[in-house]
Enzyme design. Structure first.
Site, PDB file in Angstrom:
ATOM      1  N   ASP A 176     -19.211 -15.072 -65.640  1.00  0.00           N
ATOM      2  CA  ASP A 176     -18.244 -14.744 -65.481  1.00  0.00           C
ATOM      3  C   ASP A 176     -16.894 -14.051 -66.758  1.00  0.00           C
ATOM      4  O   ASP A 176     -16.409 -14.469 -67.524  1.00  0.00           O
ATOM      5  CB  ASP A 176     -17.040 -16.565 -65.453  1.00  0.00           C
ATOM      6  CG  ASP A 176     -17.466 -16.595 -63.364  1.00  0.00           C
ATOM      7  OD1 ASP A 176     -18.777 -16.308 -63.805  1.00  0.00           O
ATOM      8  OD2 ASP A 176     -16.940 -17.201 -63.371  1.00  0.00           O
TER       9      ASP A 176
ATOM     10  N   LYS B 270     -13.252 -11.597 -59.280  1.00  0.00           N
ATOM     11  CA  LYS B 270     -12.426 -13.148 -58.929  1.00  0.00           C
ATOM     12  C   LYS B 270     -11.171 -12.938 -59.959  1.00  0.00           C
ATOM     13  O   LYS B 270     -11.127 -11.993 -60.221  1.00  0.00           O
ATOM     14  CB  LYS B 270     -13.216 -13.860 -60.200  1.00  0.00           C
ATOM     15  CG  LYS B 270     -12.778 -14.679 -60.635  1.00  0.00           C
ATOM     16  CD  LYS B 270     -13.362 -15.685 -61.904  1.00  0.00           C
ATOM     17  CE  LYS B 270     -12.871 -16.943 -62.129  1.00  0.00           C
ATOM     18  NZ  LYS B 270     -13.525 -17.729 -63.527  1.00  0.00           N
TER      19      LYS B 270
ATOM     20  N   LYS C  95     -13.974 -14.529 -55.802  1.00  0.00           N
ATOM     21  CA  LYS C  95     -13.570 -15.970 -56.376  1.00  0.00           C
ATOM     22  C   LYS C  95     -12.460 -15.754 -56.952  1.00  0.00           C
ATOM     23  O   LYS C  95     -11.942 -15.090 -57.632  1.00  0.00           O
ATOM     24  CB  LYS C  95     -14.544 -16.244 -57.571  1.00  0.00           C
ATOM     25  CG  LYS C  95     -14.818 -17.346 -58.206  1.00  0.00           C
ATOM     26  CD  LYS C  95     -15.337 -17.977 -59.028  1.00  0.00           C
ATOM     27  CE  LYS C  95     -15.224 -18.958 -60.616  1.00  0.00           C
ATOM     28  NZ  LYS C  95     -15.649 -19.481 -61.101  1.00  0.00           N
TER      29      LYS C  95
END
Length: 318
Positions: A157, A220, A256
């Protein structure tokens, strides 16, 4: 692990002349926020689907090997086995989508999952590239990715360069993300946009498109450390960008949301958004993850209520 999205060459047309209808976006987002979602048997089914999409997360300054071990065990055994058996579900078939930790704790997580032979089923995700600010030299951000992958992370991430986004330097952002994608190797790259710091919804859309062009396998919403995290308005813009990119290239990219997602009802709302705006495949953990630490506890509480007819006392759930 095969990438969902190989990326494309930088194409300025994806970020030129972006016009969003704020009134329509807010109206559509409000429909998701206020509706009554599925109930009873269907609700439990959706909640178990949500469990499989959770990136169970600990990102605290006082993380230790022991609390990472507990997190891994919970990810492998998210709902009490006796509760699952009573609704006819095999406990061994239910795990969280991933375990998400700081880079220095990746080896602890990978080792723990390996010890009970779950490392092939539950990936380790690491936040990297100077999380949460990203205000580090590019060289150190790339090195952090490589170290996390070497320790066993199969998902990274990363945080984007918000300065480049705020200044409209989309080619710089693209070039940095391409290098991050290369540093990930076979690991999936999930690009954190930090939507609360991008200044406008137009920038949220543009950053989404640039991240996907550069090869991000997921986009995300947030680090969870900003003042504004996962909101349905920001998410709707990102999800529409996912759809536009898919129609233009044929590549599916995951989504996400993270930050502030704490209740079972929230999980159902997010799943309904993905199902209605995209399709069924985008409600599976291949293309949808929920970044959360407290959400799983409330889902287990709701499953307990479904089975027993009452809510659990604090000592009845791990």
């Amino acid at each position: 692990m095969e990438s969902h999205n190989p990326g494309i060459e930088f194409d300025e047309s994806y970020v030129n002349n972006v016009n969003l209808n704020l009134t329509a976006i807010k109206k559509r987002a409000a429909e998701f926020a206020t509706r009554r979602t599925v109930k009873k048997d269907y609700q439990v089914a959706w909640l178990l689907r949500a469990v499989t999409c959770i990136d169970l997360t600990t990102l605290a300054g006082d993380d230790t090997p022991s609390n990472v071990q507990k997190l891994c065990f919970k990810a492998a055994n998210p709902i009490r086995a006796d509760l699952l058996k009573q609704i006819g579900f095999n406990p061994k078939e239910l795990t969280c989508g991933a375990v998400c930790v700081y880079p220095s704790r990746v080896a602890d997580a990978y080792g723990t999952l390996s010890s009970f032979k779950m490392n092939d089923k539950i990936p380790v995700a690491a936040v990297a590239t100077g999380f949460p600010s990203g205000q580090y030299h590019l060289e150190t951000r790339l090195k952090e990715i490589k170290l996390a992958v070497a320790d066993g992370a199969s998902e990274i991430d990363i945080v984007i360069n918000r300065t480049a986004a705020l200044q409209g330097d989309w080619k710089l952002l693209f070039d940095e993300l391409k290098q991050m994608k290369e540093s990930c190797g076979k690991a999936h790259m999930k690009a954190i946009l930090a939507v609360g710091e991008l200044g406008s919804l137009e920038n949220v859309y543009k950053a989404s498109m640039v991240a996907m062009m550069a090869g991000s396998d997921f986009i995300k919403t947030s680090t969870g450390k900003e003042g504004v995290n996962a909101t349905l308005v920001n998410a709707l813009v990102m999800v529409r960008a996912l759809r536009d990119y898919y129609y233009a290239t044929g590549y599916k990219v995951g989504f996400k949301p993270a930050g502030g997602i704490r209740t079972a009802k929230d999980a159902c709302v997010w799943l309904s958004l993905m199902k209605e705006e995209l399709d069924e495949e985008w409600t599976t953990n291949k293309f949808f993850r929920l970044g959360a630490s407290a959400l799983l506890g409330d889902i287990e509480r709701q499953v307990y209520h479904y089975v027993t007819g009452r809510y659990a006392a604090a000592n009845e759930l791990p």
